[in-house]
Design a protein around this motif. Structure first.
Motif, PDB file in Angstrom:
ATOM      1  N   ILE A  23      85.562  28.533 -39.340  1.00  0.00           N
ATOM      2  CA  ILE A  23      85.248  27.260 -39.992  1.00  0.00           C
ATOM      3  C   ILE A  23      84.526  27.505 -41.319  1.00  0.00           C
ATOM      4  CG2 ILE A  23      83.833  25.172 -39.799  1.00  0.00           C
ATOM      5  CD1 ILE A  23      84.494  25.205 -36.781  1.00  0.00           C
ATOM      6  N   ALA A  24      83.555  28.403 -41.306  1.00  0.00           N
ATOM      7  CA  ALA A  24      82.834  28.730 -42.545  1.00  0.00           C
ATOM      8  C   ALA A  24      83.789  29.299 -43.591  1.00  0.00           C
ATOM      9  CB  ALA A  24      81.704  29.717 -42.256  1.00  0.00           C
ATOM     10  N   GLY A  25      84.669  30.186 -43.183  1.00  0.00           N
ATOM     11  CA  GLY A  25      85.643  30.760 -44.113  1.00  0.00           C
ATOM     12  C   GLY A  25      86.569  29.705 -44.690  1.00  0.00           C
ATOM     13  N   GLY A  26      87.042  28.800 -43.845  1.00  0.00           N
ATOM     14  CA  GLY A  26      87.935  27.739 -44.315  1.00  0.00           C
ATOM     15  C   GLY A  26      87.243  26.797 -45.288  1.00  0.00           C
ATOM     16  N   ILE A  27      86.023  26.405 -44.962  1.00  0.00           N
ATOM     17  CA  ILE A  27      85.269  25.529 -45.867  1.00  0.00           C
ATOM     18  C   ILE A  27      84.996  26.238 -47.189  1.00  0.00           C
ATOM     19  CG2 ILE A  27      83.018  24.417 -46.200  1.00  0.00           C
ATOM     20  CD1 ILE A  27      83.091  23.723 -43.210  1.00  0.00           C
ATOM     21  N   LEU A  77      86.324  37.494 -53.521  1.00  0.00           N
ATOM     22  CA  LEU A  77      87.226  38.018 -52.484  1.00  0.00           C
ATOM     23  C   LEU A  77      86.508  38.993 -51.558  1.00  0.00           C
ATOM     24  CD1 LEU A  77      90.557  38.522 -54.464  1.00  0.00           C
ATOM     25  CD2 LEU A  77      89.995  36.730 -52.807  1.00  0.00           C
ATOM     26  N   ALA A  78      85.629  39.816 -52.108  1.00  0.00           N
ATOM     27  CA  ALA A  78      84.859  40.744 -51.272  1.00  0.00           C
ATOM     28  C   ALA A  78      83.932  39.982 -50.330  1.00  0.00           C
ATOM     29  CB  ALA A  78      84.060  41.705 -52.148  1.00  0.00           C
ATOM     30  N   LEU A  79      83.315  38.919 -50.827  1.00  0.00           N
ATOM     31  CA  LEU A  79      82.437  38.124 -49.971  1.00  0.00           C
ATOM     32  C   LEU A  79      83.224  37.405 -48.878  1.00  0.00           C
ATOM     33  CD1 LEU A  79      79.971  36.741 -52.643  1.00  0.00           C
ATOM     34  CD2 LEU A  79      79.390  38.229 -50.707  1.00  0.00           C
ATOM     35  N   LEU A  84      84.802  37.000 -43.184  1.00  0.00           N
ATOM     36  CA  LEU A  84      85.814  36.874 -42.136  1.00  0.00           C
ATOM     37  C   LEU A  84      85.879  38.082 -41.206  1.00  0.00           C
ATOM     38  CD1 LEU A  84      88.630  35.096 -44.140  1.00  0.00           C
ATOM     39  CD2 LEU A  84      87.003  34.104 -42.518  1.00  0.00           C
ATOM     40  N   THR A  85      85.164  39.143 -41.532  1.00  0.00           N
ATOM     41  CA  THR A  85      85.132  40.306 -40.637  1.00  0.00           C
ATOM     42  C   THR A  85      83.844  40.367 -39.817  1.00  0.00           C
ATOM     43  OG1 THR A  85      84.259  41.700 -42.407  1.00  0.00           O
ATOM     44  CG2 THR A  85      86.651  41.696 -42.077  1.00  0.00           C
ATOM     45  N   ARG A  86      82.953  39.417 -40.000  1.00  0.00           N
ATOM     46  CA  ARG A  86      81.700  39.386 -39.236  1.00  0.00           C
ATOM     47  C   ARG A  86      81.924  38.740 -37.879  1.00  0.00           C
ATOM     48  NH1 ARG A  86      79.739  43.371 -41.101  1.00  0.00           N
ATOM     49  NH2 ARG A  86      81.810  43.488 -41.908  1.00  0.00           N
TER      50      ARG A  86
END
Length: 138
Positions: A23-27, A77-79, A84-86
């Motif tokens: 959800i955080a990544g999508g937002i 992109l790095a962030l 998304l890998t956490r």
């Protein structure tokens, strides 16, 4: 029986990413895309148009803006990759917030560069104007 020295390994089940990470990544993607499409691109287009209509009196530092935009893209992109890998929602959210802040900072940089360039150019123009005025008035 498996010991540390026997070389056998038990497969570990990795816990899945929490829904909050996704959800955080999508937002974050939506917010960064909104900043890009709603602020950065129109602003750069406007500043480029101002430069074109003033015949270069308002300078547009194309190379610096491009370098800042590319570096900002790499950092964002790095962030996002970090987020998304956490496996913890809090860590992902912090990375996404930083990505949004970086995108806003990258949007502000062209305005600052054009303002600084215009101030430098105005400082160069004023002595020319005063010299022309003195020639005209005698």
């Amino acid at each position: 029986m498996t010991t540390a020295w026997s070389g056998g390994r038990r497969p570990r089940d990795r816990r899945p990413r929490p829904r909050g990470v996704w959800i955080a990544g999508g937002i974050g993607v939506v917010l960064v895309a909104g900043v890009l499409l709603g602020a950065f691109l129109p602003l750069v287009g406007f500043l480029g148009g101002v430069t074109a209509t003033t015949a270069g009196l308002v300078p547009f530092p194309f190379l610096r803006v491009t370098v800042v935009a590319v570096l900002g893209l790499v950092v964002v992109l790095a962030l996002f990759a970090l987020a998304l890998t956490r496996r913890h929602t809090t860590t992902a959210t912090i990375a996404v917030v930083l990505a949004v802040l970086v995108s806003i900072a990258v949007t502000i940089v062209p305005v600052v560069l054009v303002a600084v360039g215009s101030a430098d150019r105005a400082g160069d123009v004023w002595p020319i104007v005063t010299e022309l005025w003195q020639r005209f008035t005698g």
